[in-house]
Design a protein around this motif. Structure first.
Motif, PDB file in Angstrom:
ATOM      1  N   VAL A 196      53.700 123.654 107.660  1.00 37.75           N
ATOM      2  CA  VAL A 196      53.656 122.455 107.554  1.00 37.75           C
ATOM      3  C   VAL A 196      52.790 121.599 108.400  1.00 37.75           C
ATOM      4  O   VAL A 196      52.609 120.197 108.227  1.00 37.75           O
ATOM      5  N   GLY A 197      51.989 122.319 109.312  1.00 41.39           N
ATOM      6  CA  GLY A 197      50.858 121.400 109.952  1.00 41.39           C
ATOM      7  C   GLY A 197      51.380 121.345 111.389  1.00 41.39           C
ATOM      8  O   GLY A 197      52.609 121.230 111.863  1.00 41.39           O
ATOM      9  N   ASP A 239      50.989 119.063 113.757  1.00 38.73           N
ATOM     10  CA  ASP A 239      51.898 117.729 113.978  1.00 38.73           C
ATOM     11  C   ASP A 239      53.225 117.857 113.447  1.00 38.73           C
ATOM     12  O   ASP A 239      54.013 116.835 114.087  1.00 38.73           O
ATOM     13  N   GLN A 240      53.925 118.694 112.819  1.00 42.72           N
ATOM     14  CA  GLN A 240      55.271 118.854 112.546  1.00 42.72           C
ATOM     15  C   GLN A 240      55.729 119.904 113.257  1.00 42.72           C
ATOM     16  O   GLN A 240      56.788 120.195 112.797  1.00 42.72           O
ATOM     17  N   VAL A 241      55.303 120.495 114.258  1.00 40.78           N
ATOM     18  CA  VAL A 241      55.704 121.387 115.055  1.00 40.78           C
ATOM     19  C   VAL A 241      55.880 121.152 116.406  1.00 40.78           C
ATOM     20  O   VAL A 241      54.866 120.682 117.139  1.00 40.78           O
ATOM     21  N   ASP A 242      56.854 121.151 117.214  1.00 38.00           N
ATOM     22  CA  ASP A 242      57.234 121.019 118.677  1.00 38.00           C
ATOM     23  C   ASP A 242      57.364 122.273 119.448  1.00 38.00           C
ATOM     24  O   ASP A 242      58.593 122.926 119.115  1.00 38.00           O
ATOM     25  N   GLY A 243      56.596 122.955 120.000  1.00 39.43           N
ATOM     26  CA  GLY A 243      56.687 124.087 120.724  1.00 39.43           C
ATOM     27  C   GLY A 243      57.392 123.861 122.277  1.00 39.43           C
ATOM     28  O   GLY A 243      57.456 124.704 122.913  1.00 39.43           O
ATOM     29  N   ASN A 244      57.535 122.754 122.548  1.00 37.52           N
ATOM     30  CA  ASN A 244      58.484 122.447 123.880  1.00 37.52           C
ATOM     31  C   ASN A 244      59.235 121.378 123.970  1.00 37.52           C
ATOM     32  O   ASN A 244      59.701 120.558 124.459  1.00 37.52           O
ATOM     33  N   MET A 245      60.348 122.002 122.846  1.00 39.43           N
ATOM     34  CA  MET A 245      61.261 121.029 122.803  1.00 39.43           C
ATOM     35  C   MET A 245      62.289 121.194 124.156  1.00 39.43           C
ATOM     36  O   MET A 245      62.387 122.054 124.687  1.00 39.43           O
ATOM     37  N   LEU A 283      56.463 129.735 115.830  1.00 35.83           N
ATOM     38  CA  LEU A 283      55.807 128.448 115.819  1.00 35.83           C
ATOM     39  C   LEU A 283      54.435 128.460 115.054  1.00 35.83           C
ATOM     40  O   LEU A 283      54.010 127.320 114.562  1.00 35.83           O
ATOM     41  N   GLN A 284      53.628 129.406 115.224  1.00 38.52           N
ATOM     42  CA  GLN A 284      52.658 129.545 114.419  1.00 38.52           C
ATOM     43  C   GLN A 284      52.812 129.810 112.913  1.00 38.52           C
ATOM     44  O   GLN A 284      52.017 128.816 112.047  1.00 38.52           O
TER      45      GLN A 284
END
Length: 400
Positions: free
Chosen positions: A324-325, A327-333, A317-318
């Motif tokens: 991509v920034g 705001d484009q990563v969800d680490g708690n889907m 995720l890092q």
């Protein structure tokens, strides 16, 4: 190479967009089913060989592993992509639709392969890492049991091709293209398959009292099975019991002698998984007996839970956030009730499965739909993600 970043960026892969798109569409046109990926595997092997990888074919039947060793580090990394298609007749009318009736890349495995191949080409050309990279192109993810990952692991995959950690990626319709999602711990469900045969005595539809009707038994069992999750599984646990097939009878005036049911059963917790098996078995047998019928049950345990390792998930995720920034990563889907045989690899090695959004426009055409298609916008993003993950993993900063 971006002078402001010592690792690969999206701009570094952008010049390959047209090439990757053409390759993805070629794979889409020529889908092959589980353990039949002969032409697909041959194409993958030829490209990896052309780029300088040491290539091993025939792994678990049609699997391919490409190995690239650079420098002197003893660290090893595995990246996996699945290759097989589904037994679905495609309904799309675009130019790259399947040329093989009854076979279709309706789950995006064509895109999974090309994202990894795009990274492979870039990494082989730039050679900016120190360690051993294993690219695993796996057959038969869609099989549901005795799958490609299971056969690979049982056949000594990680003894033959050592991996300190292993990663995989799957596209996810309904989320923005290029958005990355995952979570640590239990992420995707265990998936079991249940085949039930209800046996009675066939007869004339006008004289049901002289028969023992398995159709009525099947209806009773279907309704009773709806209570398993609602009344047996703790409310804070997730489980799914779906009756996907009912088959029996061919004529309106004939009571058949048997009816078959097919179930898909999903769970995340071993205790819940065992509970589901016990309750389904008891309900089927007792409901059948109450109507003077008998039942045979073939309960096939399928894929294990996909359980992502904590450090590997945080690391993946890092890398995605750098690319991509945040705001484009969800680490708690949210946990996903679909199943993935990558779980077998995660039982053997630490690692992480990430998902990449396939675009909101795909919301009404979900995975395994005859109108589905992988979003080509993801090819550059996915390839850059894999390449950056490799470069970062083999850097000193990536050491736990």
């Amino acid at each position: 190479m971006n002078a402001n970043d010592k690792y690969v960026t999206l701009a570094d892969l952008e010049p390959r967009r047209a090439e990757l798109t053409a390759l993805r569409r070629q794979f889409h046109q020529h889908p092959e089913l589980a353990f039949e990926e002969f032409d697909t595997a041959s194409s993958v092997a030829a490209l990896l060989t052309q780029w300088g990888f040491e290539v091993t074919t025939g792994v678990a039947g049609t699997g391919v592993v490409g190995t690239l060793k650079l420098g002197h580090s003893q660290r090893t990394l595995g990246l996996r992509a699945d290759m097989d298609a589904l037994p679905i007749t495609e309904e799309n009318a675009f130019g790259h639709a399947s040329l093989h009736p009854g076979k279709m890349h309706a789950c995006g495995h064509d895109g999974h392969m090309v994202m990894l191949l795009g990274a492979a080409q870039f990494l082989a050309a730039t050679r900016r890492f120190d360690g051993t990279l294993q690219l695993i192109f796996q057959p038969a993810e869609e099989r549901g049991f005795d799958s490609g990952a299971k056969r690979m692991v049982e056949g000594g995959l990680f003894d033959r091709f050592p991996c300190d950690a292993v990663f995989a990626m799957h596209n996810h319709p309904g989320r923005p293209a290029g958005q990355f999602m995952s979570r640590s711990g239990e992420f995707m469900a265990a998936g079991d398959r249940v085949f039930i045969t209800i046996k009675g005595v066939g007869g004339h539809a006008a004289r049901p009292h002289l028969a023992q009707d398995p159709v009525v038994g099947a209806a009773s069992i279907v309704m009773a099975l709806q209570t398993v999750v609602a009344r047996n599984v703790p409310p804070d646990q997730t489980a799914v019991v779906t009756i996907g097939t009912i088959q029996g009878g061919k004529a309106l005036n004939v009571i058949p002698s048997e009816v078959t049911l097919g179930l898909s059963v999903r769970s995340f917790d071993p205790t819940v998984r065992a509970l589901l098996r016990n309750r389904i078995t008891d309900i089927v047998q007792l409901q059948a007996a109450s109507l003077g019928l008998s039942a045979e049950i073939d309960y096939v345990e399928g894929y294990p839970v996909v359980k992502n390792s904590e450090w590997e998930t945080r690391f993946a995720l890092q890398v995605a956030a750098e690319l991509v920034g945040d705001d484009q990563v969800d680490g708690n889907m949210d946990v996903q009730t679909g199943s993935e045989d990558f779980g077998y690899m995660l039982q053997a090695r630490p690692g992480c499965l990430v998902r990449i959004g396939n675009g909101a426009a795909q919301l009404n055409k979900m995975l395994h739909n005859p109108g589905y298609d992988f979003n080509d916008e993801n090819l550059v993003t996915g390839a850059a993600f894999w390449a950056r993950l490799v470069e970062r993993f083999f850097s000193t900063a990536a050491v736990q």
